[in-house]
Scaffold this active site. Structure first.
Site: not given
Ligand code: GRF
Length: 208
Positions: A14-15, A92, A94-95, A111
């Site tokens: 969604t982001n 998800m 780590i780098l 975050h």
């Molecule tokens: C979001 O809550 C973001 O803050 C976190 O992971 C989630 C990702 O959601 N780091 P989406 O895949 O963008 O829907």
């Protein structure tokens, strides 16, 4: 020259959607999303990218076997697409310090809390919102920050607060933080950093 952006994802995206929408609506003008890198082949974010005609790559640490080969593969893609800037949007994996140093001040992350609260190792996904509710804070929010070797430890770029309401569950709160903070500040912060990089590139070109 526009900043060439790669968005790293692992889930729903969604982001990523907010970033692509911001590009269409003119919130992001100094950069262009050229590549979406997913750590999982099943991430719905990949479908979103394809619908928007953006190139995708799947790079799985499990399949590649080690952090080193994982990052080598990512770097190959970044070089191929001449990427200037990376946005971690629900990524998800780590780098390493080596990787984040190479792209210092060129990687940003979103975050879902007001850093320094509820962040660092182990604070991801719903756990962040569970912890906020358990603590009993009345305000939470989201933070966009630069990425360095410390989890959620890089310089803060932008933050937005979100009220906690009676009866909130982690799921309800997660949704509100996304709607009222993440989807707003991630595109804005992305444009800020992208613009700065574009101007630096321009300046550099003067000396070519
Ligand atoms: C979001 O809550 C973001 O803050 C976190 O992971 C989630 C990702 O959601 N780091 P989406 O895949 O963008 O829907």
């Amino acid at each position: 020259m526009l900043t060439r952006i790669a968005v790293f994802v692992s889930g729903g995206g969604t982001n990523l959607q907010a970033l692509m929408d911001a590009q269409k609506s003119g919130i992001i003008t100094s950069g262009k999303i050229e590549l979406v890198v997913s750590s999982s082949p099943d991430a719905y974010a990949l479908v979103r990218a394809e619908k928007n005609n953006i190139s995708t790559a799947v790079v799985s640490k499990r399949q590649l076997g080690s952090q080193e080969s994982f990052e080598k593969k990512i770097t190959e893609y970044l070089d191929e697409y001449k990427i200037d800037m990376i946005v971690l949007a629900g990524f998800m994996s780590i780098l390493s310090a080596e990787f984040t140093k190479k792209y210092a001040n060129r990687i940003i992350n979103i975050h879902p809390s007001l850093i320094p609260s509820f962040c660092g190792k182990g604070f991801y996904g719903l756990r962040v919102h569970e912890a906020a509710l358990q603590y009993g804070v009345k305000v939470t929010g989201a933070t966009v920050h630069f990425v360095n070797e410390i989890p959620d430890g890089g310089e803060i770029i932008m933050q937005k607060a979100v009220e906690i309401e009676d009866g909130d569950t982690p799921e309800i709160l997660q949704k509100r933080v996304m709607q009222q903070a993440e989807w707003i500040i991630l595109p804005k912060a992305c444009e800020m950093v992208s613009k700065k990089l574009m101007e630096e590139n321009k300046n550099a070109a003067l000396w070519d």
